[in-house]
Design a protein around this motif. Structure first.
Motif, PDB file in Angstrom:
ATOM      1  N   ALA A  24      -1.310  -0.821  -3.981  1.00  0.00           N
ATOM      2  CA  ALA A  24      -2.566  -1.493  -3.668  1.00  0.00           C
ATOM      3  C   ALA A  24      -3.648  -0.496  -3.257  1.00  0.00           C
ATOM      4  CB  ALA A  24      -2.350  -2.523  -2.560  1.00  0.00           C
ATOM      5  N   THR A  25      -3.260   0.696  -2.795  1.00  0.00           N
ATOM      6  CA  THR A  25      -4.260   1.708  -2.455  1.00  0.00           C
ATOM      7  C   THR A  25      -4.243   2.874  -3.431  1.00  0.00           C
ATOM      8  OG1 THR A  25      -2.653   2.513  -0.824  1.00  0.00           O
ATOM      9  CG2 THR A  25      -4.527   1.262   0.006  1.00  0.00           C
ATOM     10  N   ALA A  26      -3.518   2.747  -4.518  1.00  0.00           N
ATOM     11  CA  ALA A  26      -3.533   3.781  -5.555  1.00  0.00           C
ATOM     12  C   ALA A  26      -3.625   3.051  -6.885  1.00  0.00           C
ATOM     13  CB  ALA A  26      -2.278   4.650  -5.483  1.00  0.00           C
ATOM     14  N   THR A  27      -4.858   2.695  -7.248  1.00  0.00           N
ATOM     15  CA  THR A  27      -5.052   1.828  -8.402  1.00  0.00           C
ATOM     16  C   THR A  27      -5.598   2.565  -9.617  1.00  0.00           C
ATOM     17  OG1 THR A  27      -7.244   1.317  -7.536  1.00  0.00           O
ATOM     18  CG2 THR A  27      -5.495  -0.224  -6.997  1.00  0.00           C
ATOM     19  N   GLN A  42       0.866  -1.187   0.000  1.00  0.00           N
ATOM     20  CA  GLN A  42       0.000   0.000   0.000  1.00  0.00           C
ATOM     21  C   GLN A  42       0.907   1.243   0.000  1.00  0.00           C
ATOM     22  OE1 GLN A  42      -0.416  -2.389   2.581  1.00  0.00           O
ATOM     23  NE2 GLN A  42      -1.812  -3.489   1.249  1.00  0.00           N
ATOM     24  N   SER A  43       0.319   2.382  -0.359  1.00  0.00           N
ATOM     25  CA  SER A  43       1.105   3.625  -0.424  1.00  0.00           C
ATOM     26  C   SER A  43       1.606   4.022   0.953  1.00  0.00           C
ATOM     27  CB  SER A  43       0.245   4.767  -0.962  1.00  0.00           C
ATOM     28  OG  SER A  43      -0.225   4.478  -2.253  1.00  0.00           O
TER      29      SER A  43
END
Lengths: 304, 307, 420
Positions: free
Chosen positions: A160-163, A148-149
Motif C-alpha cells: 500500500a505504500t509501494a505502488t 504497508q511496507s
C-alpha cells in the motif's frame, strides 16, 4: 527428555485445540501456522500479544484459546512476557501457585512489530535469558492496517505504500540472522504448508528452556493478492524455490531441515501473487526477476 | 434528506457501491456524505456503507437509524443478526435485495409493509461477484429520484478507474443492466421525516459500579470464539465425498487454517461448517480430490455435507 | 479550484500537498493510513515533490519530524491514538526545539480496551506538550486547517509545531464535498517555508536543544514556549483573515452557531459538533432558543473568545467526547476555569459521550438541551452524566454472560499436555 512424538505425517493430531470463529481472513497462512503450533504447545500457555492482525483473535467476549492471553502493545510484548514469567516464577518459589498451575509463556507477534519497533524489547529479553517461546507470523508487511511496507517486505513487492512500477525498494531484513547473533537457546523458521517440519521444531523448542524464537512465513491472501485456496501451494513454493529456507539454530549451529534440489525457479512463486504482477505485466521485468533469483542462488550457494 | 444504507460482505464492493451512488448524487448537485462502516471485518464478513444526500449542507453523521433505502448485495446476510440489515426499516423504506426470490415472498418472510424489490443476477453469474458493487449502485441510482443515467455512468467511470479495462467495462455493463432492471420503480425512494424534539426520550441510566473482575475487558472462559459462526462468511462450501476420502486427515486437518477439519469418534473426517470460512484450501490440497466445492446457497438447501 | 467528494484523510493529504511539504516521516496506524498512502503515491509518481520515509515506530517518526524541521525543511506527519501516545515523549521534546511542522492526528480511542473507533482522549492527552491544536468538524476544515496550521506554526511570533485533529471514521473515511484550491492560490496563502535561524548547515554551526542547569534558565525557555503559544491567538486571527481573502472561507477561532439570542448553548469540538448543529436546527423549529459554540483552536485555549460567545447564554451544555479518568470531561473543566468568578456566569452542565465511536443520537441532544434548560430554571446543575442507555447495558450484559461462562467442552479435541 521425552521421545519425539512427531516422526511421521500420521503423527499429526486428528483434532485441534485452537477454537474456530476468529476474525482472521479465510485462508490466513498465519492462523494455519498458529493452530498447528498450538496443537503441539497445548493449553498450559499464555500468549502475550503485540499489535498486529492476530490482536483480533480475541475480541470481547470471544477468545479461541483454551489457555490464556494478554494483549500488551506493539513494541513491548517481550517485556510483558518477562513480567508474566517472572511473576509466575515468584509465585512458584513462594508456594503461592502449584506446579500444575504454571504456564508456558509465548509471545505472538507479526512482522511489523518483530522486524521493527519490537526489536529492542526482543533483544533485551534474549539478553536476560527469558524462558519463553517467541512466535513471529510474517506476512511481509503491516497487515492489520492494510499491508504497508515493513522491514519484512521483500524487494520489488507492491504494498500500500509501494505502488510504483518498482515496488518496495528495500530488501527483506534477515531477522533470523539477527536473532542468531543474539545467541538464543533455539531459533527456527517454519511454515504451515509443511506441518510435520513445523511440529518437530515446536516440539524441539518445547524441550528447551530459555529464549526460543520461531519465524513462520504467513502467506497472506489479502495482502499478497491471491485466492485463499492457494495459501498452501504458495507456501510450498516458498520452500521449494528456496526463497524461504526451513532451518533451525541450536548449539551454535544453523542446520537446514529441508533442502530441495533442484530448486524451482523463483518465478513460479512470484507469478502466483498479485503483489508481484507488475514484474510480469504489462512488461516483463527480467532484470528484477534475475536479481531476485540471483540473491536466492547466492544464499544457497553459501549454505551448500 | 435521502438516507441510504448498503449492506454486503467484505470483498463484494459495498464500499465502492456507496461511492458510486454518492458520486452520482454529487454530480446531480446534491450535497453528499458517504462512509463505509467496518471494524475487524475481513473478506466475507458483513459490512455496510451509508450514503446521505440533500439539497442543503449535511450536519448529521454516523449510522443511519431510519433509512429511506436499504440495498442488500447478498441475500444470505438477512439471516445474519450481526449484519443488522433490517434495522430501522419502517413502512416508508424501500428494501432492495439481490435475490432470485420474488419481493412479495420476502415481504411475507420478513413481515415488512414497505416495498421489497429484488435484483436478479446477470447472465454471467459465475463471475458476477466482482460486479456486485456496480450492480447495486446502478439499481440504487435508478430508485433515488433525481439521478440521471449519465451521472451514474460518470460516477462508475471515476470510482472504477483503478480497475483493468475489461473489468471496468463489465462493471459498467452490470451497473447499467441493473439501472435498466429497476425501470418500473424509478424514483420510488422517498425522503423520511427529520427527527424532532418531543419524541421518544433516551433511556439513560446511571451506570452501576461493577467489580473489577467483570469490569476489566477479560474473558473468564476458554474457547468462547466457537460461538461466532464464521461459517456464515462462506459463499462456497467444501464437501467431503466419503467414498473417495482416504482419511489422510493429517493433511487437510493440519492445513485448514481455522482447524475446522478433524476426525470424529467414528473415524470419519468431518468439516465443522459452523466455522469453515470456505477458503477452499482443503479442496485444492486433498490428494485423492475427494473434497468438492459447492455454492453455499445450494449446499444449504440440499443439506450437503451435513450428517 | 475544484469541488470534489473527498474523505477527511484525502483532504489532509491534499492539505499537505498544497503546502508543498518537503518531508513526510510516516508510520501506518488505523485510521490515518490513507493519508500517508496518498502522499506516498503522489511522491512516487512525481505529482508532488516531497519525500516519504517509513519509520519503525511513532517515537522515531516524531523524532525524525522534529529533526528534519530543525534542519530547515517543511515537514508533515500523521498518526493516531496509540501511535500518538507511543511518541508522547518526543511530542514534548520536539515542541521545545521551536522548529514548526504539522502533525495530523486522526483521533481514535485509547486502549484499554483496544478500539479502532473515534474519540478525543488521544489528542487531548497531548494538550500540554507545546503543540498547538486545531480541531476540524468537516472534511473541508481539514484541508483548510492543514494550510492554516502551517501559517500559524511557522509564524515568526509563534514557531511551535501544530496538531490538526480530525475524527477517525466520521471524517477520516467519510466523503464530503471539499473545494480543493488551485496550487497558486494555496501558495499565495502559504509561501515557502522559511526556517529562520533554526536550521543546520556547515557554514553556520549551531548546537540545538542543549541541556540546562538551574531553574532560572529552564523556566525561561518553558515560559517562552507558553508565551509563544498564547501569541498564537492573535496570530490565528491574522492568519484566518488571510484564509478568507485567498481561499474565500472562514474558520474563526470559535464557531458560534445561532448564538445571538440563545438562552442555552452546546459546547463541543470535532465532527460530532455538526450533529449538534442539526439538533440546534430541530430545537429551534420547536421554539427552543439554543445555539452551538465550537472552539476550533484548543491550544492555545481561546478563553476570551469563548467568554464573548457565551456572554448572554444562561446555560451551557458541555459535551465531552473524552474522559479524564477520575475527573470527568476535559472541556468542561477547562471551560469552567474560564468562566469562574465572572458575574452572571452561566450554569454549566457536563455530559460525557461518544467514546470509542459511540453515537450521540438526536434524541440525546434534545434531552441534553432539556436538562440544561431545567438547570437554568432551577439555578443548579445536575451531576455530570456519562451518556449510556439501558439498552446498551443489556447488550454488554449479554457479552458478559459469554465472557464469564464456565469452561466450554463443545469443541472437539482432548486437552493435551504441553506448554512449559
Amino acid at each position: 527428555m521425552s521421545e519425539n512424538v512427531y516422526r511421521r505425517m500420521t503423527d499429526l493430531p486428528s483434532t485441534h485445540l485452537l477454537g474456530g470463529g476468529t476474525a482472521m481472513c479465510a485462508g490466513c497462512g498465519g492462523l494455519q501456522a498458529l493452530h498447528q503450533i498450538y496443537d503441539v504447545m497445548g493449553e498450559k500457555t499464555i500468549f502475550v500479544n503485540a499489535a498486529g492482525c492476530m490482536t483480533l483473535l480475541s475480541i470481547y467476549p470471544f477468545t479461541p484459546f483454551r489457555g490464556s492471553w494478554l494483549y500488551t502493545s506493539m513494541a513491548s510484548a517481550p517485556a510483558g512476557a518477562q513480567g508474566v514469567r517472572d511473576a509466575l516464577d515468584i509465585l512458584r518459589e513462594k508456594g503461592r501457585i502449584a506446579a500444575e498451575d504454571d504456564l508456558g509463556v509465548v509471545v505472538l507477534t507479526g512482522d511489523g512489530a518483530a522486524y521493527g519497533m519490537g526489536l529492542s524489547s526482543t533483544s533485551a529479553a534474549i539478553d536476560r535469558g527469558l524462558d519463553f517461546l517467541y512466535l513471529c507470523y510474517d506476512n511481509e508487511g503491516y497487515g492489520n492496517t492494510g499491508q504497508q511496507s515493513s522491514a519484512a517486505t521483500p524487494h520489488a513487492a507492491h504494498t500500500a505504500t509501494a505502488t510504483g512500477p518498482s515496488g518496495h525498494t528495500g530488501f527483506k531484513k534477515d531477522l533470523f540472522g539477527l536473532w542468531v547473533a543474539n545467541r538464543p537457546r533455539y531459533a527456527a523458521t517454519v511454515i504451515g504448508a509443511e506441518p510435520l517440519d513445523l511440529a518437530r521444531k515446536i516440539e524441539k523448542a518445547g524441550r528447551h528452556s530459555g529464549p526460543r524464537l520461531v519465524l513462520a512465513l504467513a502467506p497472506c491472501p489479502t495482502g499478497w493478492d491471491f485466492d485463499p485456496a492457494d495459501t498452501v501451494e504458495i507456501g510450498r513454493l516458498a520452500v521449494r524455490t528456496g526463497i524461504f529456507p526451513l532451518k533451525e539454530y541450536e548449539d551454535g549451529r544453523v542446520v537446514h531441515t529441508r533442502v530441495r534440489r533442484p530448486r524451482l525457479p523463483v518465478e513460479e512463486y512470484l507469478e502466483r501473487q498479485g503483489r508481484f504482477a507488475h514484474l510480469f505485466e504489462p512488461v516483463r521485468q527480467q532484470a528484477v526477476l534475475d536479481a531476485i533469483q540471483a540473491r536466492v542462488d547466492a544464499y544457497w550457494a553459501a549454505v551448500e | 434528506m435521502y438516507r441510504i444504507r448498503m449492506h454486503g460482505r467484505g470483498g463484494q464492493g459495498t464500499k465502492t457501491a456507496a461511492r458510486i451512488l454518492g458520486s452520482a448524487l454529487f454530480a446531480q448537485g446534491f450535497e453528499v456524505q458517504d462512509a463505509p462502516r467496518y471494524g475487524a471485518e475481513r473478506r466475507g464478513a458483513p459490512m455496510d456503507s451509508t450514503v446521505r444526500a440533500a439539497r442543503t449542507p449535511i450536519y448529521e453523521r454516523g449510522a443511519i437509524a431510519r433509512p429511506d433505502l436499504v440495498v442488500v448485495a447478498d441475500e444470505t446476510l438477512v439471516a445474519v443478526p450481526a449484519a443488522r440489515v433490517l434495522e430501522g426499516i419502517d413502512a416508508h423504506a424501500v428494501l432492495l435485495l439481490r435475490s432470485g426470490t420474488p419481493g412479495e415472498v420476502w415481504q411475507q418472510r420478513l413481515r415488512i409493509d414497505g416495498p421489497v424489490l429484488t435484483l436478479s443476477d446477470l447472465p454471467e453469474a459465475a463471475s458476477a461477484t466482482r460486479f456486485v458493487g456496480a450492480a447495486c449502485a446502478g439499481a440504487a441510482a435508478r430508485l433515488v429520484p433525481g439521478v440521471s443515467r449519465e451521472a451514474l455512468v460518470g460516477a462508475m467511470g471515476s470510482e472504477l478507474a483503478g480497475m483493468s479495462g475489461s473489468l471496468r467495462a463489465r462493471s459498467l455493463e452490470a451497473g447499467l443492466a441493473a439501472w435498466d432492471a429497476m425501470a418500473a420503480h424509478a424514483g420510488c425512494v422517498r425522503e423520511g421525516p427529520e427527527p424532532s424534539p418531543g419524541g421518544t426520550r433516551p433511556d439513560w441510566i446511571d451506570l452501576p459500579l461493577d467489580e473489577a473482575r467483570v469490569a476489566a475487558p477479560d474473558v473468564h472462559a476458554a474457547l468462547t470464539s466457537v460461538q461466532v459462526r464464521t461459517g456464515l462468511w462462506r459463499t462456497m462450501r467444501p464437501v467431503i465425498d466419503p467414498d473417495h476420502c482416504k482419511r489422510c486427515h493429517w493433511l487437510c486437518g493440519s492445513l485448514c487454517p481455522d482447524g475446522a477439519i478433524s476426525v470424529d469418534p467414528e473415524g470419519s473426517v468431518v468439516i465443522d461448517y459452523d466455522h469453515c470460512k470456505g477458503c477452499m484450501i482443503c479442496v485444492v490440497i486433498c490428494p485423492p480430490h475427494a473434497i468438492h466445492a459447492v455454492p453455499e446457497a445450494r449446499a444449504c438447501e440440499e443439506g450437503e455435507g451435513s450428517r | 479550484m475544484t469541488r470534489e467528494l473527498l474523505t477527511g484523510n484525502g483532504a489532509a493529504a491534499w492539505g499537505a500537498r498544497l503546502a508543498n511539504v518537503d518531508y513526510v516521516p510516516a508510520f501506518p496506524i488505523t485510521p490515518q493510513t490513507e493519508i500517508i498512502e496518498r502522499l506516498g503515491a503522489w511522491f512516487e509518481s512525481g505529482e508532488a515533490p516531497g519525500r516519504m520515509v517509513t519509520f519503525e515506530s511513532e517515537h522515531s517518526m516524531i523524532t525524525a519530524a522534529g529533526a528534519a524541521a530543525a534542519t530547515g525543511v517543511r515537514v508533515f506527519t500523521a498518526t493516531s491514538s496509540q501511535g500518538l501516545l507511543y511518541g508522547m515523549e518526543m511530542l514534548y521534546t520536539v515542541a521545545g526545539w521551536r522548529a514548526p511542522f504539522v502533525l495530523v492526528n486522526v483521533s481514535r480511542g485509547l486502549a484499554t480496551p483496544v478500539t479502532l473507533e473515534s474519540d478525543h482522549d488521544d489528542v487531548l492527552a497531548a494538550r500540554d506538550c507545546g503543540f498547538l491544536q486545531i480541531h476540524c468538524a468537516t472534511c473541508q476544515e481539514v484541508l483548510d486547517g492543514v494550510l492554516l496550521a502551517y501559517r500559524l506554526a511557522e509564524h515568526e511570533r509563534v514557531r511551535l509545531p501544530a496538531i490538526v485533529n480530525l475524527d477517525g471514521f466520521h471524517l477520516s473515511f467519510t466523503r464530503e464535498p471539499v473545494e480543493i484550491p488551485a496550487p497558486e492560490v494555496a501558495r499565495r496563502f502559504l509561501p515557502d517555508f522559511d526556517p529562520g535561524a533554526i536550521r543546520f548547515r556547515a557554514s553556520k554551526p549551531i548546537s540545538q536543544a542543549v541541556a540546562v542547569l538551574g531553574g532560572g534558565p529552564y523556566s525561561y525557555f518553558r515560559y517562552e514556549m507558553h508565551r509563544a503559544a498564547e501569541e498564537a491567538l492573535a496570530v490565528y486571527d491574522e492568519v484566518e483573515e488571510g484564509l478568507a481573502r485567498e481561499l474565500g472561507r472562514r474558520m474563526p477561532v470559535v464557531e458560534a452557531y445561532r448564538i445571538e439570542d440563545a438562552e442555552i448553548a452546546f459546547v463541543m469540538i470535532g465532527s460530532f459538533a455538526t450533529k449538534a448543529m442539526a439538533a440546534v436546527d430541530r430545537l429551534r423549529e420547536s421554539g427552543v432558543r439554543v445555539g452551538l459554540v465550537r472552539p476550533r483552536l484548543l491550544r492555545p485555549w481561546p478563553g476570551d473568545a469563548l467568554r464573548r460567545a457565551l456572554a448572554r447564554v444562561r446555560g451551557v451544555c458541555v459535551i465531552d467526547q473524552n474522559l479524564s479518568l477520575g475527573r470527568g470531561g476535559v472541556l468542561y473543566a477547562e471551560l469552567a476555569a474560564s468562566l469562574y468568578g465572572r458575574p452572571d456566569a452561566p450554569v454549566l452542565v457536563s455530559f460525557v459521550g461518544g467514546l470509542g465511536g459511540r453515537d450521540i443520537c438526536p434524541e440525546e441532544f434534545f434531552e441534553m438541551a432539556s436538562v440544561t434548560r431545567e438547570a437554568v430554571a432551577s439555578g443548579r446543575a445536575p451531576e455530570p452524566r456519562l451518556l449510556y442507555t439501558a439498552r446498551e447495558l443489556r447488550e454488554v450484559r449479554k457479552l458478559q454472560s459469554v465472557a464469564l461462562a464456565e469452561r466450554h467442552e463443545t469443541a472437539p479435541g482432548a486437552s493435551r499436555r504441553g506448554g512449559r
